[in-house]
Design a protein around this motif. Structure first.
Motif, PDB file in Angstrom:
ATOM      1  N   THR A  69      79.976  29.598 -48.820  1.00  0.00           N
ATOM      2  CA  THR A  69      80.172  28.466 -49.721  1.00  0.00           C
ATOM      3  C   THR A  69      80.911  28.905 -50.976  1.00  0.00           C
ATOM      4  O   THR A  69      81.872  28.265 -51.411  1.00  0.00           O
ATOM      5  N   ALA A  70      80.474  30.000 -51.572  1.00  0.00           N
ATOM      6  CA  ALA A  70      81.119  30.509 -52.783  1.00  0.00           C
ATOM      7  C   ALA A  70      82.570  30.881 -52.519  1.00  0.00           C
ATOM      8  O   ALA A  70      83.464  30.561 -53.321  1.00  0.00           O
ATOM      9  N   SER A  71      82.825  31.553 -51.407  1.00  0.00           N
ATOM     10  CA  SER A  71      84.185  31.969 -51.070  1.00  0.00           C
ATOM     11  C   SER A  71      85.106  30.773 -50.902  1.00  0.00           C
ATOM     12  O   SER A  71      86.302  30.831 -51.215  1.00  0.00           O
ATOM     13  N   MET A  72      84.538  29.678 -50.414  1.00  0.00           N
ATOM     14  CA  MET A  72      85.317  28.467 -50.190  1.00  0.00           C
ATOM     15  C   MET A  72      85.746  27.811 -51.501  1.00  0.00           C
ATOM     16  O   MET A  72      86.856  27.296 -51.621  1.00  0.00           O
ATOM     17  N   VAL A  73      84.873  27.854 -52.510  1.00  0.00           N
ATOM     18  CA  VAL A  73      85.105  27.096 -53.738  1.00  0.00           C
ATOM     19  C   VAL A  73      85.770  27.920 -54.831  1.00  0.00           C
ATOM     20  O   VAL A  73      86.550  27.395 -55.647  1.00  0.00           O
ATOM     21  N   LEU A  74      85.496  29.214 -54.897  1.00  0.00           N
ATOM     22  CA  LEU A  74      85.980  30.052 -56.006  1.00  0.00           C
ATOM     23  C   LEU A  74      87.482  29.946 -56.285  1.00  0.00           C
ATOM     24  O   LEU A  74      87.881  29.916 -57.463  1.00  0.00           O
ATOM     25  N   PRO A  75      88.354  29.867 -55.262  1.00  0.00           N
ATOM     26  CA  PRO A  75      89.789  29.770 -55.571  1.00  0.00           C
ATOM     27  C   PRO A  75      90.166  28.504 -56.330  1.00  0.00           C
ATOM     28  O   PRO A  75      91.245  28.449 -56.940  1.00  0.00           O
ATOM     29  N   SER A  76      89.308  27.493 -56.312  1.00  0.00           N
ATOM     30  CA  SER A  76      89.597  26.224 -56.989  1.00  0.00           C
ATOM     31  C   SER A  76      89.065  26.183 -58.416  1.00  0.00           C
ATOM     32  O   SER A  76      89.342  25.233 -59.155  1.00  0.00           O
ATOM     33  N   VAL A  77      88.283  27.195 -58.810  1.00  0.00           N
ATOM     34  CA  VAL A  77      87.632  27.205 -60.122  1.00  0.00           C
ATOM     35  C   VAL A  77      88.461  28.020 -61.107  1.00  0.00           C
ATOM     36  O   VAL A  77      88.972  29.090 -60.773  1.00  0.00           O
ATOM     37  N   VAL A  78      88.594  27.509 -62.321  1.00  0.00           N
ATOM     38  CA  VAL A  78      89.380  28.202 -63.352  1.00  0.00           C
ATOM     39  C   VAL A  78      88.549  28.386 -64.615  1.00  0.00           C
ATOM     40  O   VAL A  78      87.571  27.665 -64.843  1.00  0.00           O
ATOM     41  N   SER A  79      88.934  29.361 -65.406  1.00  0.00           N
ATOM     42  CA  SER A  79      88.405  29.495 -66.758  1.00  0.00           C
ATOM     43  C   SER A  79      89.334  28.721 -67.682  1.00  0.00           C
ATOM     44  O   SER A  79      90.552  28.710 -67.480  1.00  0.00           O
ATOM     45  N   VAL A  80      88.767  28.082 -68.686  1.00  0.00           N
ATOM     46  CA  VAL A  80      89.559  27.294 -69.626  1.00  0.00           C
ATOM     47  C   VAL A  80      89.424  27.910 -71.010  1.00  0.00           C
ATOM     48  O   VAL A  80      88.309  28.092 -71.517  1.00  0.00           O
ATOM     49  N   GLU A  81      90.556  28.244 -71.622  1.00  0.00           N
ATOM     50  CA  GLU A  81      90.579  28.782 -72.978  1.00  0.00           C
ATOM     51  C   GLU A  81      91.269  27.768 -73.882  1.00  0.00           C
ATOM     52  O   GLU A  81      92.422  27.403 -73.644  1.00  0.00           O
ATOM     53  N   ALA A  82      90.553  27.307 -74.887  1.00  0.00           N
ATOM     54  CA  ALA A  82      91.091  26.293 -75.787  1.00  0.00           C
ATOM     55  C   ALA A  82      90.774  26.682 -77.221  1.00  0.00           C
ATOM     56  O   ALA A  82      89.728  26.328 -77.757  1.00  0.00           O
ATOM     57  N   GLY A  83      91.672  27.428 -77.855  1.00  0.00           N
ATOM     58  CA  GLY A  83      91.402  27.939 -79.188  1.00  0.00           C
ATOM     59  C   GLY A  83      90.225  28.889 -79.153  1.00  0.00           C
ATOM     60  O   GLY A  83      90.189  29.824 -78.355  1.00  0.00           O
ATOM     61  N   ARG A  84      89.243  28.633 -79.987  1.00  0.00           N
ATOM     62  CA  ARG A  84      88.048  29.482 -80.002  1.00  0.00           C
ATOM     63  C   ARG A  84      87.028  29.057 -78.954  1.00  0.00           C
ATOM     64  O   ARG A  84      86.034  29.752 -78.727  1.00  0.00           O
ATOM     65  N   ALA A  85      87.254  27.909 -78.341  1.00  0.00           N
ATOM     66  CA  ALA A  85      86.321  27.414 -77.332  1.00  0.00           C
ATOM     67  C   ALA A  85      86.694  27.961 -75.962  1.00  0.00           C
ATOM     68  O   ALA A  85      87.841  28.314 -75.699  1.00  0.00           O
ATOM     69  N   GLY A  86      85.717  28.033 -75.103  1.00  0.00           N
ATOM     70  CA  GLY A  86      85.951  28.491 -73.740  1.00  0.00           C
ATOM     71  C   GLY A  86      85.024  27.778 -72.791  1.00  0.00           C
ATOM     72  O   GLY A  86      83.901  27.414 -73.151  1.00  0.00           O
ATOM     73  N   GLY A  87      85.483  27.543 -71.596  1.00  0.00           N
ATOM     74  CA  GLY A  87      84.667  26.858 -70.612  1.00  0.00           C
ATOM     75  C   GLY A  87      85.227  27.070 -69.228  1.00  0.00           C
ATOM     76  O   GLY A  87      85.909  28.068 -68.963  1.00  0.00           O
ATOM     77  N   SER A  88      84.954  26.125 -68.366  1.00  0.00           N
ATOM     78  CA  SER A  88      85.359  26.224 -66.972  1.00  0.00           C
ATOM     79  C   SER A  88      85.967  24.901 -66.539  1.00  0.00           C
ATOM     80  O   SER A  88      85.930  23.906 -67.262  1.00  0.00           O
ATOM     81  N   GLY A  89      86.532  24.893 -65.364  1.00  0.00           N
ATOM     82  CA  GLY A  89      87.085  23.684 -64.791  1.00  0.00           C
ATOM     83  C   GLY A  89      87.355  23.911 -63.321  1.00  0.00           C
ATOM     84  O   GLY A  89      87.172  25.018 -62.811  1.00  0.00           O
ATOM     85  N   PHE A  90      87.795  22.867 -62.620  1.00  0.00           N
ATOM     86  CA  PHE A  90      88.134  23.026 -61.204  1.00  0.00           C
ATOM     87  C   PHE A  90      89.243  22.059 -60.826  1.00  0.00           C
ATOM     88  O   PHE A  90      89.372  20.973 -61.392  1.00  0.00           O
ATOM     89  N   VAL A  91      90.065  22.500 -59.881  1.00  0.00           N
ATOM     90  CA  VAL A  91      91.215  21.725 -59.431  1.00  0.00           C
ATOM     91  C   VAL A  91      90.721  20.570 -58.568  1.00  0.00           C
ATOM     92  O   VAL A  91      89.877  20.758 -57.681  1.00  0.00           O
ATOM     93  N   VAL A  92      91.250  19.362 -58.821  1.00  0.00           N
ATOM     94  CA  VAL A  92      90.736  18.186 -58.129  1.00  0.00           C
ATOM     95  C   VAL A  92      91.741  17.526 -57.189  1.00  0.00           C
ATOM     96  O   VAL A  92      91.357  16.630 -56.425  1.00  0.00           O
ATOM     97  N   ASP A  93      93.025  17.934 -57.239  1.00  0.00           N
ATOM     98  CA  ASP A  93      93.979  17.313 -56.326  1.00  0.00           C
ATOM     99  C   ASP A  93      95.119  18.262 -56.012  1.00  0.00           C
ATOM    100  O   ASP A  93      95.203  19.375 -56.552  1.00  0.00           O
ATOM    101  N   GLY A  94      96.000  17.819 -55.113  1.00  0.00           N
ATOM    102  CA  GLY A  94      97.111  18.647 -54.687  1.00  0.00           C
ATOM    103  C   GLY A  94      98.164  18.866 -55.746  1.00  0.00           C
ATOM    104  O   GLY A  94      99.034  19.735 -55.592  1.00  0.00           O
ATOM    105  N   SER A  95      98.111  18.092 -56.828  1.00  0.00           N
ATOM    106  CA  SER A  95      99.057  18.266 -57.927  1.00  0.00           C
ATOM    107  C   SER A  95      98.579  19.292 -58.939  1.00  0.00           C
ATOM    108  O   SER A  95      99.271  19.568 -59.928  1.00  0.00           O
ATOM    109  N   GLY A  96      97.405  19.844 -58.730  1.00  0.00           N
ATOM    110  CA  GLY A  96      96.897  20.894 -59.606  1.00  0.00           C
ATOM    111  C   GLY A  96      96.217  20.410 -60.862  1.00  0.00           C
ATOM    112  O   GLY A  96      96.045  21.185 -61.805  1.00  0.00           O
TER     113      GLY A  96
END
Length: 237
Positions: free
Chosen positions: A48-75
Protein backbone atom coordinates in the motif's frame (compact mmCIF):
# COMPACT_ATOMS: atom_id res chain seq x y z
CA UNK A 1 19.53 12.50 16.26
CA UNK A 2 19.48 10.58 19.55
CA UNK A 3 18.28 7.42 17.83
CA UNK A 4 21.05 7.69 15.25
CA UNK A 5 23.72 8.15 17.92
CA UNK A 6 22.45 5.20 19.97
CA UNK A 7 22.48 2.97 16.90
CA UNK A 8 26.05 4.03 16.08
CA UNK A 9 27.25 3.36 19.61
CA UNK A 10 25.48 0.00 19.68
CA UNK A 11 27.06 -0.98 16.39
CA UNK A 12 30.54 0.05 17.54
CA UNK A 13 30.19 -1.85 20.81
CA UNK A 14 29.08 -4.98 18.98
CA UNK A 15 32.07 -4.72 16.65
CA UNK A 16 34.55 -4.44 19.55
CA UNK A 17 33.05 -7.42 21.32
CA UNK A 18 33.31 -9.52 18.18
CA UNK A 19 36.95 -8.56 17.66
CA UNK A 20 37.83 -9.45 21.26
CA UNK A 21 36.19 -12.86 21.00
CA UNK A 22 38.14 -13.65 17.85
CA UNK A 23 41.42 -12.40 19.34
CA UNK A 24 41.25 -14.68 22.36
CA UNK A 25 40.27 -17.74 20.39
CA UNK A 26 36.83 -18.20 21.91
CA UNK A 27 34.59 -20.47 19.83
CA UNK A 28 32.24 -18.59 17.55
CA UNK A 29 28.57 -19.38 18.06
CA UNK A 30 26.31 -19.43 15.02
CA UNK A 31 22.94 -18.23 16.25
CA UNK A 32 19.93 -19.64 14.41
CA UNK A 33 18.72 -17.30 11.69
CA UNK A 34 15.69 -17.28 9.46
CA UNK A 35 16.20 -18.34 5.86
CA UNK A 36 16.69 -15.47 3.40
CA UNK A 37 13.40 -14.05 2.18
CA UNK A 38 12.37 -15.12 -1.28
CA UNK A 39 12.49 -12.14 -3.62
CA UNK A 40 9.05 -10.92 -4.57
CA UNK A 41 6.70 -7.98 -4.60
CA UNK A 42 5.68 -6.15 -1.45
CA UNK A 43 2.51 -7.29 0.26
CA UNK A 44 0.07 -5.89 2.80
CA UNK A 45 0.63 -2.36 4.09
CA UNK A 46 4.10 -2.33 2.55
CA UNK A 47 2.52 -2.70 -0.88
CA UNK A 48 0.00 0.00 0.00
CA UNK A 49 2.76 2.44 0.95
CA UNK A 50 4.76 1.66 -2.20
CA UNK A 51 1.67 2.35 -4.28
CA UNK A 52 0.98 5.79 -2.80
CA UNK A 53 4.42 7.24 -1.96
CA UNK A 54 5.25 8.38 -5.54
CA UNK A 55 2.14 10.60 -5.46
CA UNK A 56 3.02 12.32 -2.15
CA UNK A 57 5.08 15.51 -2.04
CA UNK A 58 6.61 17.75 0.58
CA UNK A 59 5.43 21.36 0.40
CA UNK A 60 7.75 24.24 1.30
CA UNK A 61 6.09 27.64 1.60
CA UNK A 62 8.34 30.25 3.17
CA UNK A 63 8.90 29.24 6.77
CA UNK A 64 5.95 26.86 6.67
CA UNK A 65 6.18 23.25 5.62
CA UNK A 66 3.69 20.50 5.02
CA UNK A 67 2.65 17.76 2.67
CA UNK A 68 0.42 17.25 -0.31
CA UNK A 69 -0.53 14.69 -2.95
CA UNK A 70 -1.11 14.68 -6.69
CA UNK A 71 -4.80 14.41 -7.57
CA UNK A 72 -4.95 14.31 -11.38
CA UNK A 73 -3.03 13.66 -14.57
CA UNK A 74 -2.20 17.35 -14.91
CA UNK A 75 -0.11 17.23 -11.75
CA UNK A 76 -2.30 19.37 -9.50
CA UNK A 77 -1.45 18.93 -5.82
CA UNK A 78 -3.97 19.05 -2.98
CA UNK A 79 -2.79 20.33 0.40
CA UNK A 80 -4.08 22.33 3.37
CA UNK A 81 -4.74 26.05 2.99
CA UNK A 82 -2.89 26.77 6.23
CA UNK A 83 0.29 25.24 4.79
CA UNK A 84 0.53 27.80 1.97
CA UNK A 85 -1.36 30.74 3.46
CA UNK A 86 0.41 34.02 2.65
CA UNK A 87 3.19 32.33 0.69
CA UNK A 88 4.44 33.81 -2.59
CA UNK A 89 7.00 31.15 -3.44
CA UNK A 90 6.03 27.51 -3.05
CA UNK A 91 8.24 24.50 -3.72
CA UNK A 92 7.17 20.88 -3.92
CA UNK A 93 9.69 18.13 -3.31
CA UNK A 94 8.91 14.88 -5.09
CA UNK A 95 9.44 11.42 -3.64
CA UNK A 96 12.64 11.06 -5.72
CA UNK A 97 14.06 14.31 -4.34
CA UNK A 98 13.36 16.56 -7.32
CA UNK A 99 12.32 20.10 -6.43
CA UNK A 100 9.74 21.95 -8.53
CA UNK A 101 8.25 25.39 -8.23
CA UNK A 102 4.52 25.77 -7.76
CA UNK A 103 1.86 28.41 -7.35
CA UNK A 104 -1.33 28.41 -5.33
CA UNK A 105 -4.05 27.89 -7.94
CA UNK A 106 -6.85 28.39 -5.43
CA UNK A 107 -7.77 27.90 -1.81
CA UNK A 108 -10.79 27.48 0.44
CA UNK A 109 -9.89 28.79 3.87
CA UNK A 110 -13.18 27.68 5.44
CA UNK A 111 -12.44 24.07 4.49
CA UNK A 112 -8.65 24.50 4.93
CA UNK A 113 -7.89 23.17 1.45
CA UNK A 114 -5.69 24.49 -1.37
CA UNK A 115 -4.65 23.31 -4.81
CA UNK A 116 -1.16 23.89 -6.19
CA UNK A 117 -0.23 24.10 -9.85
CA UNK A 118 3.23 22.61 -10.28
CA UNK A 119 5.59 24.18 -12.84
CA UNK A 120 6.67 21.56 -15.36
CA UNK A 121 4.27 18.95 -14.02
CA UNK A 122 3.85 17.40 -17.47
CA UNK A 123 7.54 16.69 -18.01
CA UNK A 124 7.92 15.61 -14.39
CA UNK A 125 5.27 12.91 -14.93
CA UNK A 126 3.66 13.19 -11.53
CA UNK A 127 1.58 10.07 -10.82
CA UNK A 128 -1.85 10.87 -9.33
CA UNK A 129 -3.08 9.12 -6.21
CA UNK A 130 -6.26 7.07 -6.39
CA UNK A 131 -9.11 8.70 -4.50
CA UNK A 132 -11.41 6.43 -2.52
CA UNK A 133 -14.66 7.04 -0.64
CA UNK A 134 -14.56 8.19 2.96
CA UNK A 135 -18.23 7.20 3.25
CA UNK A 136 -17.11 3.57 3.04
CA UNK A 137 -14.76 3.81 6.04
CA UNK A 138 -15.46 1.75 9.14
CA UNK A 139 -14.27 2.28 12.68
CA UNK A 140 -11.31 -0.04 13.32
CA UNK A 141 -10.25 -0.12 9.66
CA UNK A 142 -6.51 0.08 9.01
CA UNK A 143 -5.17 3.30 7.50
CA UNK A 144 -1.81 4.88 6.70
CA UNK A 145 -0.82 8.53 7.09
CA UNK A 146 1.87 9.60 4.62
CA UNK A 147 3.74 12.89 4.57
CA UNK A 148 6.65 14.90 5.90
CA UNK A 149 6.31 15.19 9.69
CA UNK A 150 9.01 17.48 11.11
CA UNK A 151 10.48 17.66 7.60
CA UNK A 152 11.06 13.90 7.35
CA UNK A 153 9.74 13.33 3.83
CA UNK A 154 8.15 10.06 2.81
CA UNK A 155 7.26 9.07 6.37
CA UNK A 156 4.59 6.38 6.66
CA UNK A 157 2.69 5.71 9.88
CA UNK A 158 -0.06 3.17 10.46
CA UNK A 159 -3.15 3.12 12.62
CA UNK A 160 -6.88 2.63 12.51
CA UNK A 161 -9.96 4.74 11.95
CA UNK A 162 -11.02 5.84 15.44
CA UNK A 163 -14.20 7.64 14.33
CA UNK A 164 -15.68 8.47 10.93
CA UNK A 165 -17.55 11.69 11.68
CA UNK A 166 -15.91 13.40 14.64
CA UNK A 167 -16.98 17.04 14.98
CA UNK A 168 -13.97 19.34 15.33
CA UNK A 169 -13.05 22.89 14.42
CA UNK A 170 -11.26 22.91 11.07
CA UNK A 171 -10.57 26.00 9.00
CA UNK A 172 -13.01 28.67 10.06
CA UNK A 173 -15.86 26.56 11.36
CA UNK A 174 -16.94 23.32 12.99
CA UNK A 175 -16.62 20.38 10.60
CA UNK A 176 -16.83 16.61 10.73
CA UNK A 177 -13.55 14.78 10.27
CA UNK A 178 -12.12 11.29 10.17
CA UNK A 179 -10.35 10.59 13.46
CA UNK A 180 -7.33 8.28 13.43
CA UNK A 181 -4.62 7.10 15.80
CA UNK A 182 -2.07 6.90 12.95
CA UNK A 183 0.77 9.16 14.06
CA UNK A 184 0.29 12.66 12.62
CA UNK A 185 2.66 15.48 13.53
CA UNK A 186 3.48 19.01 12.32
CA UNK A 187 4.46 18.66 8.67
CA UNK A 188 1.87 15.95 7.96
CA UNK A 189 -0.69 18.66 7.16
CA UNK A 190 -2.04 18.23 3.64
CA UNK A 191 -0.79 14.67 3.22
CA UNK A 192 -3.08 11.73 2.45
CA UNK A 193 -4.80 9.34 4.82
CA UNK A 194 -4.95 6.08 2.88
CA UNK A 195 -6.93 2.87 3.29
CA UNK A 196 -5.43 -0.60 2.95
CA UNK A 197 -6.27 -0.63 -0.78
CA UNK A 198 -4.08 2.41 -1.41
CA UNK A 199 -6.98 4.81 -1.89
CA UNK A 200 -6.91 8.29 -0.37
CA UNK A 201 -9.79 8.63 2.10
CA UNK A 202 -8.80 11.87 3.83
CA UNK A 203 -6.49 14.89 3.97
CA UNK A 204 -4.50 14.92 7.21
CA UNK A 205 -5.10 18.29 8.82
CA UNK A 206 -4.93 18.53 12.62
CA UNK A 207 -3.94 16.77 15.83
CA UNK A 208 -4.94 16.98 19.45
CA UNK A 209 -1.73 17.61 21.36
CA UNK A 210 -0.77 17.65 25.03
CA UNK A 211 1.08 20.49 26.72
CA UNK A 212 4.38 19.39 25.28
CA UNK A 213 3.00 19.23 21.74
CA UNK A 214 3.39 16.31 19.39
CA UNK A 215 1.20 13.34 18.61
CA UNK A 216 -0.89 11.70 21.35
CA UNK A 217 -2.78 9.33 19.08
CA UNK A 218 -5.63 11.66 18.12
CA UNK A 219 -5.43 13.02 14.59
CA UNK A 220 -8.01 14.35 12.16
CA UNK A 221 -8.38 14.25 8.40
CA UNK A 222 -10.79 16.05 6.09
CA UNK A 223 -12.94 13.32 4.47
CA UNK A 224 -12.04 12.89 0.81
CA UNK A 225 -15.74 12.89 -0.11
CA UNK A 226 -15.80 16.54 0.96
CA UNK A 227 -12.28 17.44 -0.19
CA UNK A 228 -12.45 16.05 -3.74
CA UNK A 229 -15.33 18.25 -5.00
CA UNK A 230 -13.64 21.32 -3.51
CA UNK A 231 -10.35 20.43 -5.24
CA UNK A 232 -12.20 19.93 -8.50
CA UNK A 233 -13.88 23.33 -8.15
CA UNK A 234 -10.59 25.07 -7.39
CA UNK A 235 -8.95 23.47 -10.43
CA UNK A 236 -11.79 24.37 -12.79
CA UNK A 237 -12.15 27.94 -11.56
Amino acid sequence: MTAVLVAAVTGAAAGLAGAAAFRYGEPATALPRAAPAVSGGATGLSATASMVLPSVVSVEAGRAGGSGFVVDGSGHVLTNAHVVRGAFDVTVVLSDGRRLGARVLGSDDDEDLAVLEVVGAGSARLPPATLGRSADLSVGEQVLAIGSPLGLSGTVTAGIVSATDREVRLGGASRTAVQTDASINPGNSGGPLVNARGQVVGVNTAIAAGRGGGNIGIGFAIPIDRAAPIADRLIRN
